[in-house]
Design an enzyme around this catalytic site. Sequence first.
Site, short mmCIF file in Angstrom:
data_model
loop_
_atom_site.label_atom_id
_atom_site.label_comp_id
_atom_site.label_asym_id
_atom_site.label_seq_id
_atom_site.Cartn_x
_atom_site.Cartn_y
_atom_site.Cartn_z
N ASN A 10 24.74 33.75 62.32
CA ASN A 10 23.88 33.28 63.41
C ASN A 10 22.63 32.70 62.76
O ASN A 10 21.77 33.45 62.29
CB ASN A 10 23.52 34.46 64.33
CG ASN A 10 22.49 34.07 65.38
OD1 ASN A 10 22.23 32.88 65.59
ND2 ASN A 10 21.90 35.05 66.03
N TRP A 11 22.58 31.38 62.71
CA TRP A 11 21.42 30.74 62.05
C TRP A 11 20.14 30.88 62.87
O TRP A 11 19.06 30.60 62.37
CB TRP A 11 21.71 29.25 61.84
CG TRP A 11 22.74 28.94 60.79
CD1 TRP A 11 23.51 29.83 60.09
CD2 TRP A 11 23.11 27.63 60.33
NE1 TRP A 11 24.33 29.16 59.23
CE2 TRP A 11 24.10 27.80 59.35
CE3 TRP A 11 22.71 26.33 60.64
CZ2 TRP A 11 24.70 26.71 58.68
CZ3 TRP A 11 23.29 25.26 59.99
CH2 TRP A 11 24.28 25.46 59.00
N LYS A 12 20.27 31.26 64.12
CA LYS A 12 19.12 31.28 65.04
C LYS A 12 18.44 29.90 65.01
O LYS A 12 19.12 28.90 64.79
CB LYS A 12 18.15 32.40 64.69
CG LYS A 12 18.84 33.74 64.47
CD LYS A 12 17.87 34.88 64.51
CE LYS A 12 18.55 36.15 64.06
NZ LYS A 12 17.92 37.34 64.53
N HIS A 95 22.78 37.36 73.33
CA HIS A 95 22.05 37.88 72.17
C HIS A 95 20.78 38.56 72.67
O HIS A 95 20.18 38.12 73.65
CB HIS A 95 21.71 36.72 71.21
CG HIS A 95 21.21 37.21 69.88
ND1 HIS A 95 19.91 37.64 69.70
CD2 HIS A 95 21.83 37.36 68.69
CE1 HIS A 95 19.77 38.03 68.44
NE2 HIS A 95 20.92 37.87 67.80
N GLU A 97 17.87 38.45 71.70
CA GLU A 97 16.70 37.56 71.77
C GLU A 97 16.73 36.76 73.06
O GLU A 97 15.69 36.45 73.64
CB GLU A 97 16.66 36.66 70.53
CG GLU A 97 16.24 37.46 69.30
CD GLU A 97 16.77 36.95 67.97
OE1 GLU A 97 17.24 35.80 67.91
OE2 GLU A 97 16.72 37.71 67.00
N GLU A 166 25.07 45.05 68.50
CA GLU A 166 23.86 44.74 67.75
C GLU A 166 22.72 45.63 68.23
O GLU A 166 22.03 45.29 69.21
CB GLU A 166 23.47 43.27 67.95
CG GLU A 166 24.49 42.28 67.44
CD GLU A 166 23.84 41.00 66.94
OE1 GLU A 166 24.14 40.58 65.83
OE2 GLU A 166 23.00 40.43 67.67
N GLY A 172 17.01 41.83 62.33
CA GLY A 172 15.90 41.19 61.63
C GLY A 172 14.86 42.16 61.09
O GLY A 172 13.78 41.75 60.69
N SER A 210 20.90 43.35 60.50
CA SER A 210 20.53 43.47 59.08
C SER A 210 21.73 43.73 58.17
O SER A 210 21.60 44.41 57.15
CB SER A 210 19.45 44.54 58.89
OG SER A 210 18.27 44.16 59.58
N GLY A 231 22.65 37.52 60.78
CA GLY A 231 21.53 36.61 60.99
C GLY A 231 20.95 36.13 59.67
O GLY A 231 21.49 35.23 59.02
N GLY A 232 19.88 36.76 59.24
CA GLY A 232 19.14 36.32 58.05
C GLY A 232 20.01 36.04 56.83
O GLY A 232 19.84 35.01 56.16
#
Length: 250
Positions: A10-12, A95, A97, A166, A172, A210, A231-232
């Site tokens: 997930n590049w966000k 998600h 977010e 999640e 994150g 994470s 993600g990251g």
Amino acid sequence: MNKQQLIAGNWKMNGSLEANDALVRALVAGMAGAQCTAAVCVPAAYLAQVQMLKSGSALELGAQDVSQHVQGAYTGEVSAPMLREFGVRYAIVGHSERRQYHGETDALVAEKAKTALAHGITPIVCVGETLAEREAGRTEEVVKRQMAAIIHVNGHCISEICVAYEPVWAIGTGRTATPEQAQQVHALLRKQLAAATPHAERVHILYGGSMNAANAAGLLAQRDIDGGLVGGASLKAADFLQIIASARAA
Ligand code: PEP
């Protein structure tokens, strides 16, 4: 059920034409011979670029959201048929977010999953509790409520979705659920799915929060963890490739 695992990045809201070019080229080169399914969920603005960069490879393309509507006066939205035109196979929905910053409700998330499925896109439906909810002992109640809404709206198609557990406190933050904590929630989600479909074992239940090159193998070894939503670490080719290499084949 031993099925091929799915690792989705997930590049966000990250990337640029230049950075994407380098990242996708490195992924395509590095994942030859990968044993799992791998996908990148990219910002809508970059779908065409990434579709072209990944063409001919096994890397799958995903979106980070999809409208519950198919077309019309919905400024700013992107529809499932539009995503399909760019070869999108997966769409993240719900998600945390989007739930947190865009007020997405359980009911809306369920509708988005339904629209995606109706247009040949596999929704990666995110569920997960906040830190306050975990500390209040409400994890099970929260994820079951989120999942129940999806099951209610998607009925017998439920075995076609993909779920991502999640925990919000792990996204994150560098704070990962232990493999045992994650497995516990995955097992209860599987049980809830099994009450709704005879094909619950087919459903990929991903862990997200994470996940990185160092902790992926431990998480991915758990019985009910069928892959990861990353993600990251998905923005660094070497790390994402290491996670892909940690995943199980069928
Ligand atoms: C995510 O955004 O879905 C996620 C899991 O992020 P991170 O891996 O950075 O925690």
